[in-house]
Scaffold this active site. Structure first.
Site, PDB file in Angstrom:
ATOM      1  N   SER A  38       0.794  -1.235   0.000  1.00  0.00           N
ATOM      2  CA  SER A  38       0.000   0.000   0.000  1.00  0.00           C
ATOM      3  C   SER A  38       0.821   1.277   0.000  1.00  0.00           C
ATOM      4  O   SER A  38       0.246   2.369  -0.087  1.00  0.00           O
ATOM      5  CB  SER A  38      -0.950   0.006   1.198  1.00  0.00           C
ATOM      6  OG  SER A  38      -2.028  -0.880   0.971  1.00  0.00           O
ATOM      7  N   LYS A  63       0.094   3.643  -2.724  1.00  0.00           N
ATOM      8  CA  LYS A  63      -0.975   4.637  -2.633  1.00  0.00           C
ATOM      9  C   LYS A  63      -0.424   6.056  -2.584  1.00  0.00           C
ATOM     10  O   LYS A  63      -1.157   7.024  -2.822  1.00  0.00           O
ATOM     11  CB  LYS A  63      -1.852   4.354  -1.416  1.00  0.00           C
ATOM     12  CG  LYS A  63      -2.718   3.095  -1.545  1.00  0.00           C
ATOM     13  CD  LYS A  63      -3.599   2.904  -0.313  1.00  0.00           C
ATOM     14  CE  LYS A  63      -4.614   1.770  -0.491  1.00  0.00           C
ATOM     15  NZ  LYS A  63      -4.034   0.433  -0.323  1.00  0.00           N
ATOM     16  N   SER A  78      -5.998   2.686   4.797  1.00  0.00           N
ATOM     17  CA  SER A  78      -5.465   2.049   3.589  1.00  0.00           C
ATOM     18  C   SER A  78      -6.574   1.340   2.816  1.00  0.00           C
ATOM     19  O   SER A  78      -6.378   0.263   2.243  1.00  0.00           O
ATOM     20  CB  SER A  78      -4.352   1.060   3.957  1.00  0.00           C
ATOM     21  OG  SER A  78      -3.463   0.872   2.879  1.00  0.00           O
TER      22      SER A  78
END
Length: 391
Positions: free
Chosen positions: A101, A104, A159
């Site tokens: 993640s 991101k 997340s």
């Protein structure tokens, strides 16, 4: 009420708006060639080779008396100065690994500038299609209306892959967003990153590197919205019937959760985990007027919270080493235009030797041409969204 706009207009404006921002962003010097800032009048610092960070193992250029780089187990890591972009030390900085993640950060860099935080959207079934099994979720629900700002808090704190899917659809669709993320990475000089799933979900061929993630983290700190979201410890997220529930940032260096001591001066950024990537983290902290950004990818010992403790040790080292090490590279090295003359040759050679994607010349030429229309398209999009909101 759903606020919408034609998909073609959205895609064109989003892509061009982001392109314009990237093309116009000033690039700083790729290598430090001045004197040691901690010792005015001292001997000149030798510039690091432009491809030094491609060497395997730990790279550091200490002065006498500099603290020793901590022994950490991560497969790859980077410590850099967020202001100058100088890389103070690194280990296998360009090793391509799954990012989880932490990808991101690139998603936010690409999409944040083109979706107004106050825009409201009612989620449909198509917005949540294709979320991978086992994904982290913030609780976005079909039929419920959210502000874009709510969704970003879901991305940065929980997340939430569900929030990423909705934001990606609003900004042109899943594949279009991945393509634009790839272009953003290349324009920033992040050449190790290959985007397959914008939320960071394990996908064959999706990789990044500690170097690239540090580039994304540093760039994010220059965006006020990014900096605010990534440093938010707790927030409320809309639930059913008009009530909300609390969400907490999963970055334990920020919150101090699960027995991890919070780091003094931490600004935030983003952590991640998948079974394939292991634990990953991009963290930034500020002390004494200096801001550092650190990337830690997949510690091999110490358990699930080792990524935070190894980041802590690297941050401590970076603040202690300020002015007592020479840079081993720069986060601007692959985005800066080579200057005419002898210095241009090794920079170009380094890029050509280590990149299998389109060259920087082609990238900048394409982005520069596209940037010519960014301003007018962005204005058209925002005017349309503003008109819809008022109605």
């Amino acid at each position: 009420m759903t606020i919408g706009f034609p998909s073609r207009l959205a895609v064109s404006a989003c892509a061009l708006c982001m392109t314009g921002l990237l093309v116009c962003a000033p690039a700083t010097a790729a290598a430090h060639t001045g004197s040691d800032p901690a010792a005015p009048g001292g001997p000149p610092v030798a510039a690091a080779s432009p491809d030094l960070l491609y060497h395997s193992g730990t790279q550091v250029r200490p002065h006498r008396g500099a603290p020793r780089v901590p022994d950490v187990s991560a497969l790859s890591w980077v410590v850099a100065d967020a202001h100058s972009g100088e890389v103070l030390a690194a280990h296998d900085a360009h090793r391509r690994l799954p990012p989880a993640s932490t990808l991101k950060t690139l998603f936010a860099l690409t999409v944040l500038p083109v979706l107004p935080g106050g825009l409201r959207h009612t989620v449909g079934a198509e917005d949540l299609a294709g979320i991978g099994p086992g994904s982290s979720l913030v609780g976005v629900a079909e039929g419920r209306t959210y502000q874009v700002a709510d969704l970003w808090r879901g991305v940065f704190l929980n997340s939430g892959n569900d929030a990423v899917h909705v934001l990606a659809r609003l900004s042109g669709g899943w594949r279009t967003t991945a393509t634009r993320m790839q272009a953003t990475a290349r324009a920033l000089g992040a050449r190790d990153t290959h985007v397959r799933s914008p939320d960071g979900y394990d996908t064959p061929g999706q990789v990044s590197s500690a170097y690239d993630l540090a580039v994304f983290g540093r760039a994010g700190l220059r965006n006020a919205d990014f900096a605010r979201y990534c440093g938010t410890a707790e927030a409320m997220f809309p639930g059913r019937g008009g009530w909300s529930y609390g969400i907490r940032n999963t970055n334990r260096l920020l919150t101090g959760a699960d027995g991890v001591e919070p780091y003094d001066g931490l600004i935030g950024i983003k952590n991640g985990y998948t079974s394939h990537a292991g634990n990953t983290l991009v963290a930034a902290a500020r002390r004494g007027g200096r801001t550092l950004v650190v990337t830690v990818m997949n510690p091999q010992s110490g358990g699930g919270f080792a990524v935070y403790e190894e980041a802590r040790r690297l941050l401590d080292w970076g603040f202690g080493a300020a002015g007592r090490v020479d840079p081993v590279g720069s986060l601007d090295a692959l985005r800066a235009r080579p200057r005419p003359g002898p210095d241009a040759v090794p920079v170009a050679a380094a890029v050509a030797a280590h990149d299998d994607g389109p060259g920087w010349l082609e990238t900048w030429a394409i982005l520069g041409a596209a940037g010519l229309g960014a301003g007018s398209m962005a204005v058209a999009l925002r005017n349309r969204v503003g008109g819809a909101a008022r109605g």
